[in-house]
Design a protein around this motif. Structure first.
Motif, PDB file in Angstrom:
ATOM      1  N   ARG A   1     -28.766  12.115  10.294  1.00 35.90           N
ATOM      2  CA  ARG A   1     -29.867  11.168  10.489  1.00 35.90           C
ATOM      3  C   ARG A   1     -31.063  11.795  11.197  1.00 35.90           C
ATOM      4  O   ARG A   1     -31.944  11.098  11.696  1.00 35.90           O
ATOM      5  CB  ARG A   1     -29.377   9.943  11.260  1.00 35.90           C
ATOM      6  CG  ARG A   1     -28.400   9.099  10.440  1.00 35.90           C
ATOM      7  CD  ARG A   1     -28.048   7.783  11.129  1.00 35.90           C
ATOM      8  NE  ARG A   1     -27.292   7.989  12.341  1.00 35.90           N
ATOM      9  CZ  ARG A   1     -27.760   7.813  13.577  1.00 35.90           C
ATOM     10  NH1 ARG A   1     -29.006   7.438  13.760  1.00 35.90           N
ATOM     11  NH2 ARG A   1     -26.995   8.005  14.629  1.00 35.90           N
ATOM     12  N   GLY A   2     -31.081  13.115  11.280  1.00 36.73           N
ATOM     13  CA  GLY A   2     -32.260  13.814  11.765  1.00 36.73           C
ATOM     14  C   GLY A   2     -32.562  13.605  13.238  1.00 36.73           C
ATOM     15  O   GLY A   2     -31.656  13.507  14.075  1.00 36.73           O
ATOM     16  N   LEU A   3     -33.850  13.515  13.560  1.00 32.60           N
ATOM     17  CA  LEU A   3     -34.287  13.513  14.946  1.00 32.60           C
ATOM     18  C   LEU A   3     -33.898  12.246  15.694  1.00 32.60           C
ATOM     19  O   LEU A   3     -33.702  12.281  16.909  1.00 32.60           O
ATOM     20  CB  LEU A   3     -35.810  13.717  15.002  1.00 32.60           C
ATOM     21  CG  LEU A   3     -36.207  15.158  14.686  1.00 32.60           C
ATOM     22  CD1 LEU A   3     -37.655  15.233  14.248  1.00 32.60           C
ATOM     23  CD2 LEU A   3     -35.991  16.047  15.886  1.00 32.60           C
ATOM     24  N   ASP A   4     -33.785  11.125  14.985  1.00 30.25           N
ATOM     25  CA  ASP A   4     -33.313   9.915  15.658  1.00 30.25           C
ATOM     26  C   ASP A   4     -31.898  10.128  16.188  1.00 30.25           C
ATOM     27  O   ASP A   4     -31.577   9.733  17.312  1.00 30.25           O
ATOM     28  CB  ASP A   4     -33.337   8.723  14.693  1.00 30.25           C
ATOM     29  CG  ASP A   4     -34.749   8.237  14.421  1.00 30.25           C
ATOM     30  OD1 ASP A   4     -35.608   8.408  15.309  1.00 30.25           O
ATOM     31  OD2 ASP A   4     -35.005   7.709  13.326  1.00 30.25           O
ATOM     32  N   GLU A   5     -31.053  10.759  15.381  1.00 31.99           N
ATOM     33  CA  GLU A   5     -29.684  11.035  15.821  1.00 31.99           C
ATOM     34  C   GLU A   5     -29.671  12.022  16.976  1.00 31.99           C
ATOM     35  O   GLU A   5     -28.873  11.901  17.915  1.00 31.99           O
ATOM     36  CB  GLU A   5     -28.855  11.582  14.654  1.00 31.99           C
ATOM     37  CG  GLU A   5     -27.400  11.823  15.025  1.00 31.99           C
ATOM     38  CD  GLU A   5     -26.549  12.280  13.852  1.00 31.99           C
ATOM     39  OE1 GLU A   5     -25.397  12.703  14.100  1.00 31.99           O
ATOM     40  OE2 GLU A   5     -27.018  12.198  12.698  1.00 31.99           O
TER      41      GLU A   5
ATOM     42  N   VAL B   1     -31.697  18.712   9.329  1.00 34.63           N
ATOM     43  CA  VAL B   1     -31.964  19.007  10.733  1.00 34.63           C
ATOM     44  C   VAL B   1     -30.669  19.474  11.389  1.00 34.63           C
ATOM     45  O   VAL B   1     -29.625  18.840  11.270  1.00 34.63           O
ATOM     46  CB  VAL B   1     -32.509  17.763  11.476  1.00 34.63           C
ATOM     47  CG1 VAL B   1     -32.631  18.048  12.971  1.00 34.63           C
ATOM     48  CG2 VAL B   1     -33.872  17.358  10.919  1.00 34.63           C
ATOM     49  N   TYR B   2     -30.751  20.619  12.078  1.00 39.41           N
ATOM     50  CA  TYR B   2     -29.643  21.123  12.897  1.00 39.41           C
ATOM     51  C   TYR B   2     -30.097  21.110  14.354  1.00 39.41           C
ATOM     52  O   TYR B   2     -31.294  21.265  14.647  1.00 39.41           O
ATOM     53  CB  TYR B   2     -29.272  22.552  12.493  1.00 39.41           C
ATOM     54  CG  TYR B   2     -28.422  22.631  11.244  1.00 39.41           C
ATOM     55  CD1 TYR B   2     -27.052  22.820  11.321  1.00 39.41           C
ATOM     56  CD2 TYR B   2     -28.999  22.503   9.984  1.00 39.41           C
ATOM     57  CE1 TYR B   2     -26.269  22.897  10.169  1.00 39.41           C
ATOM     58  CE2 TYR B   2     -28.219  22.574   8.834  1.00 39.41           C
ATOM     59  CZ  TYR B   2     -26.864  22.768   8.936  1.00 39.41           C
ATOM     60  OH  TYR B   2     -26.093  22.825   7.806  1.00 39.41           O
ATOM     61  N   ALA B   3     -29.128  20.943  15.260  1.00 35.31           N
ATOM     62  CA  ALA B   3     -29.475  20.811  16.676  1.00 35.31           C
ATOM     63  C   ALA B   3     -28.632  21.731  17.538  1.00 35.31           C
ATOM     64  O   ALA B   3     -27.442  21.953  17.280  1.00 35.31           O
ATOM     65  CB  ALA B   3     -29.287  19.365  17.135  1.00 35.31           C
ATOM     66  N   LEU B   4     -29.266  22.278  18.575  1.00 34.84           N
ATOM     67  CA  LEU B   4     -28.582  22.963  19.668  1.00 34.84           C
ATOM     68  C   LEU B   4     -28.640  22.019  20.862  1.00 34.84           C
ATOM     69  O   LEU B   4     -29.711  21.771  21.410  1.00 34.84           O
ATOM     70  CB  LEU B   4     -29.275  24.287  20.002  1.00 34.84           C
ATOM     71  CG  LEU B   4     -29.417  25.285  18.843  1.00 34.84           C
ATOM     72  CD1 LEU B   4     -30.176  26.517  19.296  1.00 34.84           C
ATOM     73  CD2 LEU B   4     -28.058  25.686  18.326  1.00 34.84           C
TER      74      LEU B   4
ATOM     75  N   GLU C   1     -40.055  16.344   9.663  1.00 37.07           N
ATOM     76  CA  GLU C   1     -39.643  15.401   8.622  1.00 37.07           C
ATOM     77  C   GLU C   1     -40.340  15.695   7.297  1.00 37.07           C
ATOM     78  O   GLU C   1     -39.774  15.510   6.222  1.00 37.07           O
ATOM     79  CB  GLU C   1     -39.953  13.967   9.068  1.00 37.07           C
ATOM     80  CG  GLU C   1     -39.051  13.478  10.203  1.00 37.07           C
ATOM     81  CD  GLU C   1     -39.470  12.121  10.718  1.00 37.07           C
ATOM     82  OE1 GLU C   1     -40.547  11.630  10.317  1.00 37.07           O
ATOM     83  OE2 GLU C   1     -38.737  11.550  11.537  1.00 37.07           O
ATOM     84  N   ARG C   2     -41.576  16.161   7.384  1.00 39.00           N
ATOM     85  CA  ARG C   2     -42.405  16.374   6.191  1.00 39.00           C
ATOM     86  C   ARG C   2     -42.020  17.634   5.430  1.00 39.00           C
ATOM     87  O   ARG C   2     -42.090  17.681   4.199  1.00 39.00           O
ATOM     88  CB  ARG C   2     -43.865  16.448   6.644  1.00 39.00           C
ATOM     89  CG  ARG C   2     -44.886  16.719   5.558  1.00 39.00           C
ATOM     90  CD  ARG C   2     -45.182  15.469   4.744  1.00 39.00           C
ATOM     91  NE  ARG C   2     -46.435  15.621   4.028  1.00 39.00           N
ATOM     92  CZ  ARG C   2     -46.567  16.300   2.894  1.00 39.00           C
ATOM     93  NH1 ARG C   2     -45.547  16.913   2.358  1.00 39.00           N
ATOM     94  NH2 ARG C   2     -47.736  16.358   2.291  1.00 39.00           N
TER      95      ARG C   2
END
Length: 603
Positions: free
Chosen positions: A499-503, A485-488, A479-480
């Protein structure tokens, strides 16, 4: 009134000529949740080992209350290498006994991803000896959490856990009644779990009320009043304070200090990053093209990790990459790095990676590269370069950068062979940055780094003008230091998460729930849902198939939108418009998935 569990009275510990702890007095009571922070080598582990009576103090005494049930997770486990996971974790319990325990099921699901321990060759019957250090550590943690204790002492419990595992562990510890003392560099975890902090510094231990965010505020205020710390460290603390106040919301509650004083501290501190200015500077250094992926497929042996990926890493992009273990995060970085190293000649299994002509890549892998153990720290840095240009008119000598990374003047002449694992990691990052790259790949950069070093690295990256991809399980660090944020998610696709890591955690939970719901009808002798006729069930199945087709179409639309965002990376108006469309699709997907779960029961 809370019962006192452990007393530490005037405890001192000396190693060689250095006093790690000097007359320290502390106490742990029922309900305490204490986080222990401090620089590597300042005595955090020594303190908790003496607290648990695993190590003797040179003077003073440690007393435990009568009948104290104590659980300890050290950095080196005492598991029997000849034993199976079942024997160490579950003991002699029959299958129906442990499977009937909600606590045991929760621990196995949370730490291993399933009751059958997916990823372990023989599941619960896997022999411990050949397993990796990370796997053994998860087994030791599971064994500890299944038992009942009055006090749990944990030394770096989040090491070798992914984002989901860390989130689960935080929730589990919040719900336990045991008191807790925990050493960790994971600041998000400290904020979630702890209500008090111990800061180990130069032989002393300073106590603070609240979690990590409260500790940062209170420590900055204490140092402002006392004026004991040098200007460099004070400035770093003020900058992190600004991040905490202006960054992600709700990082702290019930502040236990004067809010006016804290606001005064950050009144003249600029935001952590001027993103638009850094993007301009990065474009000047990199041109329009950094990495363009066209219909790329990445494999590992016979396993397909990523399929038909079209994506772009543009100048100044700061990407956090998260995903389930084995989904291909590191493989993707390696494929990009190989293409850069060979100037586009080395390509993945299918598709093409185009690399910008001006790309100068620095890749921090998870393995610490070996240096000559007789080389001094400063010499190892000077071998790369004597001075480094940090952009925007900022320049540092090798010695100055060494100091910023915690290598003081004396430490700069220490042989590399005498450094700890964390110090070698710091030196590795320092050497990479000295080479003046314009693209950074950081694979688990926070491993073995203490919190103070992490804040220094974050401060350096704040003004670093280039493109960056970070793989990390440290939510605070992602976050810092990153903007997107991209996700696999394990389905061979790459998704942007607005919404980043929460999503990410929400999506993973939906996948797990959907898989469980889909498996439920296959259970033997499952009775038809009460009040549902055969016609109702047929209608539900039909609607399920329709929803699945709709979800496939949404996935295709999302893939196209991601590609359009990549193509228009420098057009912020267009990106905002496409991002809004993505959010709408995410809302539609969520509604459809919820409806799918409802229908799965009826069908």
């Amino acid at each position: 009134m809370a019962v006192n569990l452990v007393n530490v009275e005037s405890v001192s510990k000396v190693y060689g000529t250095r006093a790690l702890l000097d007359g320290v007095s502390l106490g742990v009571s029922e309900g305490d949740r204490i986080g222990v922070v401090g620089r590597n080598g300042d005595g955090k582990t020594t303190l908790i080992r003496m607290l648990a009576k695993l190590e003797e103090a040179d003077s003073g005494r440690v007393t435990h209350s009568g009948g104290l049930r104590l659980g300890v997770l050290t950095q080196h486990d005492s598991l029997d290498p000849e034993a199976t996971v079942r024997h160490e974790v579950i003991g002699d319990l029959a299958d129906h006994e442990w499977a009937g325990s909600a606590k045991i099921r929760d621990v196995l699901q949370g730490l291993f991803g399933g009751l059958d321990l997916p990823g372990f060759p023989q599941g619960l019957d896997t022999v411990i000896g050949p397993l990796s250090g990370g796997e053994r550590r998860r087994i030791a943690l599971a064994k500890l959490l299944i038992e009942e204790q009055d006090l749990i002492v944990l030394d770096e419990p989040t090491n070798h856990l992914d984002v989901e595992g860390i989130s689960w562990l935080a929730k589990h510890l919040q719900e336990r009644r045991s008191a807790l003392v925990c050493v960790t560099h994971d600041r998000w975890f400290l904020d979630q779990v702890c209500t008090r902090m111990w800061d180990v510094q130069k032989g002393d231990v300073y106590e603070y009320e609240g979690g990590y965010s409260d500790y940062v505020f209170a420590r900055a205020e204490r140092e402002r009043i006392a004026a004991t710390e040098e200007a460099k460290r004070q400035n770093l603390m003020r900058k992190e304070l600004a991040w905490l106040r202006r960054g992600a919301p709700a990082r702290t509650s019930k502040p236990r200090y004067r809010i006016e004083a804290a606001n005064e501290l950050i009144a003249d501190v600029p935001p952590p990053r001027d993103t638009s200015e850094l993007m301009k500077f990065a474009s000047a250094r990199l041109g329009k093209t950094v990495f363009d992926l066209e219909d790329v497929t990445v494999t590992a042996g016979d396993k397909m990790l990523l399929k038909h990926i079209t994506w772009q890493l543009g100048p100044g992009d700061r990407i956090g990459l998260v995903g389930v273990n084995g989904a291909g995060k590191t493989s993707l970085l390696r494929a990009l790095a190989e293409a850069a190293r060979t100037q586009g000649e080395q390509q993945p299994a299918a598709g093409r990676i185009n690399v910008g002509k001006t790309v100068r890549l620095a890749y921090l892998s998870q393995e610490v590269g070996e240096l000559d153990p007789n080389t001094r720290v400063l010499q190892a840095v000077q071998q790369v370069r004597d001075r480094v240009d940090l952009g925007k008119g900022r320049e540092m000598t090798a010695g100055q950068l060494c100091e910023q990374f915690g290598f003081g003047k004396e430490k700069q002449w220490t042989p590399v062979g005498d450094l700890s694992g964390g110090e070698r990691r710091r030196l590795q990052i320092l050497r990479l940055l000295m080479d003046e790259p314009n693209v950074l790949f950081l694979d688990e950069p926070t491993n073995d780094l203490d919190i103070e070093t992490l804040t220094q690295l974050e401060d350096l990256l704040d003004g670093w003008p280039g493109s960056m991809i970070v793989i990390s399980h440290d939510r605070f660090f992602i976050e810092r230091t990153t903007d997107k944020v991209y996700a696999l998610l394990g389905d061979a696709t790459l998704r942007m998460l607005p919404r980043g890591l929460d999503e990410y955690l929400e999506r993973r939970q939906r996948v797990i729930d959907a898989a469980a719901a889909a498996a439920a009808p296959a259970a033997p002798a499952a009775p038809a849902p009460a009040g549902k006729s055969a016609a109702d069930q047929r209608a539900a199945k039909k609607e399920l198939q329709k929803i699945e087709r709709q979800l496939d179409k949404i996935s295709e639309k999302e893939t196209k939108l991601h590609a359009q965002i990549a193509e228009n990376a420098t057009d912020f108006g267009k990106v905002a418009e496409l991002d809004a469309q993505l959010r709408e699709l995410a809302g539609e997907r969520e509604e459809l998935e919820m409806r799918w779960l409802e229908l799965a029961e009826d069908a």
